[in-house]
Design a protein around this motif. Structure first.
Motif, PDB file in Angstrom:
ATOM      1  N   THR A 177       0.827  -1.321  -0.005  1.00 54.67           N
ATOM      2  CA  THR A 177      -0.048  -0.070  -0.003  1.00 54.67           C
ATOM      3  C   THR A 177       0.982   1.259   0.081  1.00 54.67           C
ATOM      4  O   THR A 177       2.159   1.217   0.409  1.00 54.67           O
ATOM      5  CB  THR A 177      -0.752   0.064   1.321  1.00 54.67           C
ATOM      6  OG1 THR A 177      -0.044  -0.051   2.283  1.00 54.67           O
ATOM      7  CG2 THR A 177      -1.925  -1.116   1.199  1.00 54.67           C
ATOM      8  N   VAL A 178       0.299   2.333  -0.456  1.00 52.92           N
ATOM      9  CA  VAL A 178       1.013   3.587  -0.456  1.00 52.92           C
ATOM     10  C   VAL A 178      -0.096   4.453   0.619  1.00 52.92           C
ATOM     11  O   VAL A 178      -1.233   4.734   0.026  1.00 52.92           O
ATOM     12  CB  VAL A 178       0.983   4.291  -1.705  1.00 52.92           C
ATOM     13  CG1 VAL A 178       1.680   5.583  -1.754  1.00 52.92           C
ATOM     14  CG2 VAL A 178       2.000   3.402  -2.693  1.00 52.92           C
ATOM     15  N   ALA A 179       0.648   4.929   1.615  1.00 57.83           N
ATOM     16  CA  ALA A 179      -0.271   5.461   2.489  1.00 57.83           C
ATOM     17  C   ALA A 179      -1.585   4.902   2.728  1.00 57.83           C
ATOM     18  O   ALA A 179      -2.716   5.557   2.851  1.00 57.83           O
ATOM     19  CB  ALA A 179      -0.517   6.973   2.050  1.00 57.83           C
ATOM     20  N   GLY A 180      -1.728   3.503   2.970  1.00 60.85           N
ATOM     21  CA  GLY A 180      -2.864   3.030   3.235  1.00 60.85           C
ATOM     22  C   GLY A 180      -3.772   2.568   2.171  1.00 60.85           C
ATOM     23  O   GLY A 180      -4.599   1.620   2.199  1.00 60.85           O
ATOM     24  N   VAL A 181      -3.372   3.051   0.748  1.00 61.61           N
ATOM     25  CA  VAL A 181      -4.211   2.742  -0.277  1.00 61.61           C
ATOM     26  C   VAL A 181      -3.447   1.845  -1.146  1.00 61.61           C
ATOM     27  O   VAL A 181      -2.250   1.797  -1.242  1.00 61.61           O
ATOM     28  CB  VAL A 181      -4.402   4.147  -1.189  1.00 61.61           C
ATOM     29  CG1 VAL A 181      -5.098   3.711  -2.317  1.00 61.61           C
ATOM     30  CG2 VAL A 181      -4.911   5.242  -0.434  1.00 61.61           C
ATOM     31  N   PRO A 182      -3.977   0.635  -1.486  1.00 59.57           N
ATOM     32  CA  PRO A 182      -3.360  -0.399  -2.448  1.00 59.57           C
ATOM     33  C   PRO A 182      -2.551   0.511  -3.562  1.00 59.57           C
ATOM     34  O   PRO A 182      -2.997   1.082  -4.298  1.00 59.57           O
ATOM     35  CB  PRO A 182      -4.372  -1.051  -2.792  1.00 59.57           C
ATOM     36  CG  PRO A 182      -5.507  -1.087  -1.976  1.00 59.57           C
ATOM     37  CD  PRO A 182      -5.532   0.494  -1.423  1.00 59.57           C
ATOM     38  N   THR A 183      -1.307  -0.139  -3.684  1.00 57.80           N
ATOM     39  CA  THR A 183      -0.447   0.354  -4.743  1.00 57.80           C
ATOM     40  C   THR A 183      -1.208   0.418  -6.018  1.00 57.80           C
ATOM     41  O   THR A 183      -1.007   1.171  -6.963  1.00 57.80           O
ATOM     42  CB  THR A 183       1.046  -0.356  -4.811  1.00 57.80           C
ATOM     43  OG1 THR A 183       1.327  -0.631  -3.106  1.00 57.80           O
ATOM     44  CG2 THR A 183       1.814   0.607  -5.510  1.00 57.80           C
ATOM     45  N   VAL A 184      -1.769  -0.921  -6.487  1.00 61.76           N
ATOM     46  CA  VAL A 184      -2.282  -1.075  -7.785  1.00 61.76           C
ATOM     47  C   VAL A 184      -3.360  -0.264  -8.116  1.00 61.76           C
ATOM     48  O   VAL A 184      -3.517   0.180  -9.092  1.00 61.76           O
ATOM     49  CB  VAL A 184      -2.859  -2.501  -7.950  1.00 61.76           C
ATOM     50  CG1 VAL A 184      -1.580  -3.330  -7.960  1.00 61.76           C
ATOM     51  CG2 VAL A 184      -3.678  -3.023  -6.651  1.00 61.76           C
ATOM     52  N   PHE A 185      -3.996   0.316  -7.181  1.00 59.69           N
ATOM     53  CA  PHE A 185      -5.412   1.205  -7.397  1.00 59.69           C
ATOM     54  C   PHE A 185      -4.422   2.609  -7.577  1.00 59.69           C
ATOM     55  O   PHE A 185      -5.127   3.065  -8.661  1.00 59.69           O
ATOM     56  CB  PHE A 185      -5.971   1.348  -5.936  1.00 59.69           C
ATOM     57  CG  PHE A 185      -7.144   2.112  -6.266  1.00 59.69           C
ATOM     58  CD1 PHE A 185      -8.329   1.857  -7.051  1.00 59.69           C
ATOM     59  CD2 PHE A 185      -7.317   3.318  -5.214  1.00 59.69           C
ATOM     60  CE1 PHE A 185      -9.403   2.790  -6.958  1.00 59.69           C
ATOM     61  CE2 PHE A 185      -8.569   4.181  -5.212  1.00 59.69           C
ATOM     62  CZ  PHE A 185      -9.404   3.857  -6.324  1.00 59.69           C
ATOM     63  N   VAL A 186      -3.673   2.934  -6.895  1.00 60.09           N
ATOM     64  CA  VAL A 186      -3.005   4.243  -7.306  1.00 60.09           C
ATOM     65  C   VAL A 186      -2.499   4.246  -8.663  1.00 60.09           C
ATOM     66  O   VAL A 186      -2.809   5.147  -9.312  1.00 60.09           O
ATOM     67  CB  VAL A 186      -1.756   4.625  -6.288  1.00 60.09           C
ATOM     68  CG1 VAL A 186      -0.826   5.781  -6.721  1.00 60.09           C
ATOM     69  CG2 VAL A 186      -2.462   4.681  -4.791  1.00 60.09           C
ATOM     70  N   PHE A 187      -1.710   3.027  -8.988  1.00 58.67           N
ATOM     71  CA  PHE A 187      -1.407   3.239 -10.343  1.00 58.67           C
ATOM     72  C   PHE A 187      -2.456   2.984 -11.462  1.00 58.67           C
ATOM     73  O   PHE A 187      -2.328   3.738 -12.610  1.00 58.67           O
ATOM     74  CB  PHE A 187      -0.794   1.511 -10.433  1.00 58.67           C
ATOM     75  CG  PHE A 187      -0.358   1.065 -11.898  1.00 58.67           C
ATOM     76  CD1 PHE A 187       0.604   1.672 -12.348  1.00 58.67           C
ATOM     77  CD2 PHE A 187      -0.968   0.246 -12.502  1.00 58.67           C
ATOM     78  CE1 PHE A 187       1.170   1.450 -13.709  1.00 58.67           C
ATOM     79  CE2 PHE A 187      -0.521  -0.138 -13.860  1.00 58.67           C
ATOM     80  CZ  PHE A 187       0.506   0.324 -14.515  1.00 58.67           C
TER      81      PHE A 187
END
Lengths: 356, 317
Positions: free
Chosen positions: B157-167
């Motif tokens: 995760t990035v700051a609690g948000v899944p990395t793939v979603f941010v991507f």
């Protein structure tokens, strides 16, 4: 004045089912001729490489049974293509209809023919429903049948799990195995027996002839082709477009149900995965046979030949020990190649026509 | 006018998404708001967003891409194979896999333009070809443990948000930028809106079609990156269930099949709605078959509402 000159007005010929959309093209530009040549070449090549290809009981009989399914599925799609519509739910309509057949036979113990009638009615009703939706809302047929496909996909597995607790009916209805293994060869009259043709071929033949009659002789078929060439012109000339759309989709659903039944007969069971592989062949056969996606022109003979080509390639590659994945690759390539050749032929013929 | 209706649709979708999420959170006694469930909700939202966008860009020029799901599967298998069988570093394999997607998409476009065969049929043919190739990569075998770093990145995760979603959001933003701000993007929309007018104003419709298909393949490739990174194992059945969702998202968002208009935000929101149906199924423990049934109904309902709205707008004018 106007009354006397009326007979002189040239009435344009209606679009004929068996005629190429561009009538002045030379004979070699007809997609059906190309298909016939391709079919003959492939049969010759496969027979030379594997003589077993011509083995009647091991290869030709099962091929005819498979071909019957492909022909009917192709016709189911062709009927709506004539309007310029699509039916993405052919496979799932087949699945729901065969479920209805299996249920009726399983619960009431009736013969398989009663089941068939019920299934055909269910298929026609679902098709009519999607046709009605398309006609009244004006939403693209692609979207409506896509949504329907989604919905029926869920419904089929729900129905099977509710009523059978699994993915198929355990009991085989009376008369199904007779259809599965039956052949005209078993019927003899005065010492002469019928050809080595499975009984299910008769169903495909009846379907093809019936659809041919619809498009060549009946007002329904003519009006469908007119709607396909120009919906606006058809409406302005007083055709009840919404009613015809409903009828075309109902006929498509009915044929899809019949295809599901023939596949169930070939497999010897009513299962949830019937119709899973219908979508690609349903487009393959009519498109190879020269039916346009834009509507306005159909070819029953072409659809039968397109189905034949698909079946010959499938069975031939199978005998040559090609695996399923290779088979998929080659079928895709052949489809593209055949359609490109078709296109090239048209361009050449057009050039020749303009030169002379 | 067209743009305006789509923007109106976005607001409706956003409202529906919030309501749906709220109802779901309330009826599951807040279970939806616990870390794990919430993370999973967004983790598995990335792929539907990306394949929805992949379909949307071809719809923009009035084309379709039936091969989008299978192509995603093919790219995933090739990426995994490049790492495991060819021993390439993960970053290189991922880049090559995405490039493969773009190349395959371009092939679709070139075939459409060269042969003048309907794009529906061309991509139906390439669908079978790609699915054959996808199987050829590793047969029935499964790739796993290909790259610990890639997988931990994909599941992190990035700051609690899944990395793939941010991507996925970054890719969506880039896609939005492409259509709003660049000439190339506007040319695609012009081709889709009115090919004749586009040609008269000096736009090559052929080039637009190839570009849209290539972009579609590229986006399918990015979806493959997400699958390879977040699932931890891939086999030849990947992508089979992506075709219908790829159409569902843009169609619910109101992207017309005839082309000329796109809605990146709407496609993302629609993917979120479909994902909510999935989550509801898991939360309430319903038979998974209901999901398809409901999504079919949602697709149809969305189209119907859009149609009614347009009719009302036409009457009002």
């Amino acid at each position: 004045m106007s009354a006397t000159s009326l007979p002189e007005i040239e009435i344009p010929e209606p679009v004929d089912a068996e005629r190429s959309p561009v009538p002045q093209l030379p004979i070699w530009a007809n997609p059906r001729v190309g298909l016939l040549v391709l079919l003959a070449v492939l049969v010759a090549v496969f027979s030379l490489l594997r003589p077993a290809f011509l083995n009647v009981t091991l290869n030709l009989v099962p091929m005819q049974a498979d071909l019957s399914v492909l022909v009917i599925v192709g016709l189911a799609q062709m009927v709506v293509l004539s309007l310029g519509h699509m039916n993405l739910a052919v496979g799932r309509i087949a699945a729901v209809s065969t479920f209805a057949m299996g249920l009726v036979c399983d619960r009431f113990g009736v013969s398989v023919w009663i089941g068939l009638l019920v299934g055909l009615a269910v298929g026609a009703a679902i098709g009519a429903l999607s046709g009605f939706t398309i006609a009244t809302t004006g939403v693209n047929s692609f979207i409506v049948t896509l949504a329907l496909d989604f919905a029926l996909l869920g419904l089929v597995s729900l129905l099977y799990s509710w009523f059978t607790g699994g993915v198929s009916f355990a009991t085989q209805p009376a008369g199904l195995s007779g259809l599965q293994f039956g052949s005209f060869h078993d019927y003899c009259l005065a010492g002469a027996c019928g050809p080595q043709v499975p009984l299910v071929v008769l169903l495909a033949l009846v379907a093809a002839v019936a659809v041919a009659v619809v498009f060549a002789r009946l007002r329904l078929g003519r009006e469908l082709l007119m709607i396909g060439s120009s919906p606006r012109a058809a409406r302005l000339s007083g055709i009840a477009v919404p009613r015809r759309v409903v009828q075309a989709h109902a006929l498509s659903g009915l044929l899809a149900a019949l295809a599901g039944f023939v596949l169930a007969a070939n497999n010897g069971a009513f299962t949830a995965d019937i119709g899973k592989s219908f979508l690609l062949p349903s487009f393959l056969s009519p498109v190879l046979g020269g039916t346009a996606l834009a509507g306005g022109a159909v070819s029953i003979v072409g659809t039968v030949m397109g189905a034949g080509l698909t079946e010959v390639i499938q069975q031939g590659l199978n005998l040559l020990n090609f695996t399923v994945d290779e088979l998929q690759i080659y079928i895709g390539v052949v489809l593209l190649a055949a359609l490109s050749l078709d296109r090239a032929r048209h361009v050449l013929a057009d050039r020749r026509a303009t030169r002379t | 006018m067209r743009r305006l209706t789509i923007r109106g649709n976005d607001a409706t979708l956003a409202a529906l998404g919030v309501i749906g999420f709220g109802v779901l959170a309330a009826t599951t006694h807040g279970n939806l708001l616990t870390g794990g469930t919430l993370r999973a909700l967004f983790q598995f939202l990335a792929v539907p967003i990306l394949v929805g966008l992949a379909q949307m860009v071809v719809l923009a020029v009035g084309q379709m891409n039936l091969s989008v799901g299978v192509l995603t599967g093919l790219c995933s298998m090739v990426m995994a194979s490049l790492i495991v069988d060819a021993g390439l570093p993960a970053w290189l394999a991922v880049i090559l896999g995405v490039m493969l997607g773009a190349a395959a998409g371009a092939l679709n476009g070139i075939l459409v333009v060269l042969t003048r065969i309907n794009g529906f049929i061309v991509t139906l043919a390439t669908l079978t070809i790609f699915s054959g190739l996808r199987f050829r990569v590793n047969g029935t075998g499964t790739y796993q443990n290909y790259s610990q770093r890639l997988i931990s990145l994909g599941q992190g995760t990035v700051a609690g948000v899944p990395t793939v979603f941010v991507f996925a959001l970054v890719v969506a933003t880039l896609t939005s930028f492409f259509f709003r701000q660049t000439n190339a993007g506007r040319r695609l929309l012009a081709t889709g809106g009115n090919p004749f007018a586009a040609r008269l104003s000096g736009i090559s419709n052929e080039r637009s079609i190839v570009a849209a298909h290539m972009l579609s393949g590229l986006l399918a490739g990015t979806a493959a990156v997400v699958i390879v990174a977040s699932s931890g194992s891939v086999n030849s059945s990947i992508g089979d269930d992506l075709l219908l969702p790829s159409f569902a998202a843009p169609i619910i968002a109101g992207v017309a099949l005839s082309g000329g208009a796109v809605s990146v935000a709407g496609t993302c929101l629609a993917a979120f709605m479909v994902r909510l149906v999935d989550v509801a199924q898991a939360q309430y423990n319903i038979n998974a078959s209901w999901v398809d049934l409901i999504v079919g109904a949602v697709v149809f309902g969305a189209v119907l509402i859009e149609q009614l709205r347009q009719r009302a707008a036409a009457v009002a004018r």
